[in-house]
Design a protein around this motif. Sequence first.
Motif, PDB file in Angstrom:
ATOM      1  N   HIS A  51       3.199  23.039  39.100  1.00  0.00           N
ATOM      2  CA  HIS A  51       3.072  21.770  39.830  1.00  0.00           C
ATOM      3  C   HIS A  51       3.240  21.969  41.342  1.00  0.00           C
ATOM      4  CE1 HIS A  51       4.105  19.187  36.063  1.00  0.00           C
ATOM      5  NE2 HIS A  51       2.916  19.749  36.012  1.00  0.00           N
ATOM      6  N   GLU A  52       4.149  22.866  41.722  1.00  0.00           N
ATOM      7  CA  GLU A  52       4.301  23.162  43.154  1.00  0.00           C
ATOM      8  C   GLU A  52       3.021  23.763  43.725  1.00  0.00           C
ATOM      9  OE1 GLU A  52       8.205  25.376  42.426  1.00  0.00           O
ATOM     10  OE2 GLU A  52       8.045  25.276  44.591  1.00  0.00           O
ATOM     11  N   GLY A 693      11.139  23.588  43.616  1.00  0.00           N
ATOM     12  CA  GLY A 693      10.391  22.477  43.039  1.00  0.00           C
ATOM     13  C   GLY A 693      10.261  21.249  43.897  1.00  0.00           C
ATOM     14  N   ALA A 696       6.704  19.734  44.114  1.00  0.00           N
ATOM     15  CA  ALA A 696       5.919  19.517  42.892  1.00  0.00           C
ATOM     16  C   ALA A 696       5.144  18.201  42.933  1.00  0.00           C
ATOM     17  CB  ALA A 696       6.836  19.558  41.671  1.00  0.00           C
TER      18      ALA A 696
ATOM     19  N   SER B 200      12.507  28.019  39.209  1.00  0.00           N
ATOM     20  CA  SER B 200      13.743  27.250  38.996  1.00  0.00           C
ATOM     21  C   SER B 200      13.602  25.857  39.592  1.00  0.00           C
ATOM     22  CB  SER B 200      14.930  27.956  39.651  1.00  0.00           C
ATOM     23  OG  SER B 200      15.226  29.141  38.964  1.00  0.00           O
ATOM     24  N   LEU B 201      14.263  24.918  38.982  1.00  0.00           N
ATOM     25  CA  LEU B 201      14.263  23.555  39.512  1.00  0.00           C
ATOM     26  C   LEU B 201      15.690  23.044  39.481  1.00  0.00           C
ATOM     27  CD1 LEU B 201      12.444  21.185  40.490  1.00  0.00           C
ATOM     28  CD2 LEU B 201      12.588  20.316  38.166  1.00  0.00           C
ATOM     29  N   SER B 202      16.339  23.109  40.620  1.00  0.00           N
ATOM     30  CA  SER B 202      17.684  22.559  40.729  1.00  0.00           C
ATOM     31  C   SER B 202      17.587  21.159  41.309  1.00  0.00           C
ATOM     32  CB  SER B 202      18.540  23.445  41.631  1.00  0.00           C
ATOM     33  OG  SER B 202      18.671  24.727  41.062  1.00  0.00           O
ATOM     34  N   TRP B 217      11.649  13.817  40.505  1.00  0.00           N
ATOM     35  CA  TRP B 217      12.380  15.023  40.122  1.00  0.00           C
ATOM     36  C   TRP B 217      12.627  15.055  38.606  1.00  0.00           C
ATOM     37  CZ3 TRP B 217      16.945  16.098  37.673  1.00  0.00           C
ATOM     38  CH2 TRP B 217      17.381  17.429  37.744  1.00  0.00           C
ATOM     39  N   GLU B 220       9.540  16.025  36.797  1.00  0.00           N
ATOM     40  CA  GLU B 220       9.254  17.450  36.920  1.00  0.00           C
ATOM     41  C   GLU B 220      10.199  18.276  36.039  1.00  0.00           C
ATOM     42  OE1 GLU B 220       6.837  18.870  38.254  1.00  0.00           O
ATOM     43  OE2 GLU B 220       7.448  20.968  38.308  1.00  0.00           O
ATOM     44  N   ARG B 224       8.786  20.581  32.871  1.00  0.00           N
ATOM     45  CA  ARG B 224       8.974  22.028  32.761  1.00  0.00           C
ATOM     46  C   ARG B 224       9.730  22.386  31.491  1.00  0.00           C
ATOM     47  NH1 ARG B 224      10.180  24.652  38.702  1.00  0.00           N
ATOM     48  NH2 ARG B 224       8.708  23.402  39.865  1.00  0.00           N
TER      49      ARG B 224
END
Lengths: 802, 294
Positions: A51-52, A693, A696, B200-202, B217, B220, B224
């Motif tokens: 998505h990013e 992210g 995204a 990574s998604l923090s 957020w 997303e 994922r």
Amino acid sequence: MNHSASQPQVDTRHGALAYAEAVPSILPALFRDSDPTWLLVEEGFTLAREHEVESLFAIANGYVGNRGCLAEGSALSAPATFIAGVFEHPQTPGAVPQLITLPDWAGVRIWISDEPLSIERGQVLEHRRVLDLRRGMLWREWRHRDPHGRITRIVACRLASLSDRHLLLHSVTLTAENYSSVVRFESSIDIDSGSMTFPMPDWKPRRSPERPNVLPLVLRTPGVEVNIAFGVMGQLVASTGTVGEREIDADERRIVERCEMNAEIGTECHLHRLISIFTSREKPRPFEDALSHLNRLLPRGIADAASSHVSEWQPRWQTADIEVVGDDSLQRALRFAEYHLISAANPEDGRVSIGARALTGSAYKGHVFWDTEIYMLPFFTFTHPPSARALLEYRYHTLDAARAKARAAGFRGAMYPWESADTGEETTPKAIITPGGEVMRVLNGEMEVHISADIAYGIWQYWNVTGDEEFFSQCGAEIILETARFWASRGTMESDGRYHIRHVIGPDEYHEDVDDNAYTNLMAAWNLRRGAETASLLQSRWAGRWRELADRLQITEEELKTWSKLADSMFTTFDQQTFLFEQFQGYFAKEPANLKSYEPRSVAMDVILGHERIQRTNIVKQADVVMAAYLLWDEMVPEARGANFRYYESRTGHGSSLSPSIHALMAARLGDGHLAQQYVKQASEIDLGNNMGNAAGGVHAAALGGLWQAMVFGFGGLRTQRDGICLAPNLLSHWRRLSFPLQWRKSTVHISIEPSAVRIAVEGGEPVRVRLDAGSEVIAAPRQEYMADRAQAGWNPWRMLH
Amino acid sequence: MTAAIPEWNGAVERRKTKPRTVENVILPLDGQNFSQSAIPIARELARLHGATLHVVYVGEQAAAAQDTLKWLGLKSSETRGVVMDHRKGNPAERVIHSARDLPRALIVMCTHTGQQMNGERFGAVAESILLTKPERIVLVAPEPDHPAWKLRSILLAHDGTPACHPAAGPAAELAHLAGAQIIALHVATRRNPRGEEPGSLSAPRYVDQPQHEWPAWADEFMSRMLAMGAAPSSMHFDLVVTGGQPGSEVAQVARERNADLVVMGWHGHWDHDPSATRVVIRTSGCPVFLVYCE
């Protein structure tokens, strides 16, 4: 489907020859840049980042935008196309308008001998996506060994034409490296179940393989009466000239086009597609327009369409490209920023503006904020005034909605919405479910009123820089008058003899419902003064227009005098000893927080402390007083600029992507190279860094505009005055040169700054007065180059080079 | 700061549900009272998965069946369909061998049996088994009794790194089988040491406008996790974001939400955050399902 390939039947009447001859097997060589600072490259494939990557590699032209998703899709692909200004209005309670996500037109699936080619099956030998920033083209290179050992090379490109904004182009070249087989390409456009469609009874698909086809698809956006029409035509051609077989399956919700041919070992198969999009926003009969559009393009072919697009990008870069020698990473980030800014604006449409994520993602629903006027607009004002004017026209076209909002809230004049979409009405959601789970009222729509002054500021700056008197007198002036009138009604003259504006939210949104936010009050005072000045200008220079406006808006001389008086009485807490502004009444009594004790951190401070707690502290979300010091630089005593920057910088958590760039700008102006370098790096990495992210949902358009401002207004030290420009350069020590062009009135000024010298050259019809760091000035004549050397203290006088 | 973002309805193309992933449940018992705490959990998990329950016990001599049952603390009624697996030798090695020999095995065991835990460490058998990085293991802290353990609520703890996505599949599968509620929990830390892994998604660094940033957020995060964790498309997750120390925060949310099971991705070692996983196991008040993530 017949698998045997057939020879092309030349039919010049329908343009098939030109189309077939224009097969761009050499497109990559022709249209790909080799300078890495002009390329954004994503090597390999990391599914979780998809998505990013789709956001960063989006293509757009201000009218239409398309995310850079994989053509064949993946488990995480979110293909999306957006058209500026086309919003759906969900009917569910509490819902707000959002940019409609259009059907995916870029989806192409490939079969080799009836086996789908997938990045998730077999072995990826090479895979990269390349965004050519200079040419506005997205490339994909993929070399793949399938489970049968067949090696296929794919080179694909797509673009949203800058020269013809209704046109999208997609080209896929397949090379069968070590096999011969039947290859099939399937492209489809599907309308989701939430959209209504209109069948086209007169349309019949062409099934002839020799001639491209035009495929119509029409949908209507939910909740509003906007019809959107797609025209699509595609053709499969081998490098040998063989034309592929075509099969079409279409109904009112779906167009599927399958093309196939025998791919001989080592030969290339090219699928070329042109897509045309029109809506009833701009044309009453979008279907017919899409069809005739493609039929007009057909004789010229795909290479011509690509060439026109590339040619259009060239002058845009000539008036925009910032060069920074000595920092390739920053150079690429700057071009990335300018690419997305240029892609976001449409100078031909004054009824749309740029949303927070531009046309690169669905986050923020396409809503327009102060981001546009304060962060993005300067880029357009100084590099492409027609785009800037179109953005400001959006505010003029939504002026009635702003008036209605003011009336509804019990005020006069124009109160612009904090968030807006197509109508100009307030679209800020009323409530949010916080990450902590509680339902929280969103107060910005009622209280973050500084946006009205921000818009006036943008107009004034645009007028000063461009000299566009027609826009100023016919549109801009009315906005400035109406926003001034709003400020005159928004506050109250109180017993202390000062004008107070209470119950507001400033740019520091960590502190809500505060009284006398310094940024808001300073900008309101500025707006009130410009309102009075605008009236005076109109009276002296456009008397007819003034009479018309004064009559229609019922503006009296008495009211104008009041504006000046209120501006002079505006409450601020400026301390003559410390030179500090208190950010709002009571700010200095807030609980002190030591931001350094939370470092290193990678999340926003309000996430760490929570919404309630952070309001009790003195942590500032983003540039607030510092923003005022920047925008009103010449109206602030020099001591106040530095004092407020130093005080608030150490208390700012930068919880907004808008913050680092303004701090870079201010640090540079104040000569703090260390901080300036730290902040410009942070600003340049908001989308491009390993940000976990953040991008995204789309690129951070305002942050990109802020980065441009940091370079030009911060490191370049550019300030504008009524009669010319002023430069006060502040280069970082490792930079060897910073150069940029800018538009001033009817001229282009090229500025090149080196550690030991500044050069300027004027291109265009009028001389430009250029001052240097409060030192010497020159009235630079067109076609002449001037230079000033650095002296021990300041600069030597300008001298003409030839 | 704890509660859900309940309105997430993001659509994503998800992988199809895989076949059931557990065919054998291994329950090590040693005759100590504490070890019996794992019995109801193992039985229920075996039932939900339709798996065979293997009671692994170690002794030099095989005893009469009734004596063995009595020694292990099992009632006859609890042994229907159970395979009694008597082994000789080192208990940990025997359990490990069983897990390797039996296809699609899940170990369910107590963190320690007779003796008190020494500081953060579990019992010797559990520690030895964990050293081998079993693919899936459920650890039961013996203090609370689980006499009639039912799986009604699952807490999936996720630190936002791609390595933790594989935990979503087993969690979703169990929730589906049990008809349980499932909550995905992300603890936003100041800085996640693993947060710079690609993909990574923090929790976000920039929250420009919370009314837009948080829904985006959450969308997303869930996209994922579901897509990469191969979770069934029909499964509904509530997403909860909290701040604080990961271990204690997960444990606290588990207690507050009356979670019956915590599911976590586990990197197979304790070094980068020595206490978080152990804190959850020790203090969440419910069994903890560790899914090994490379």
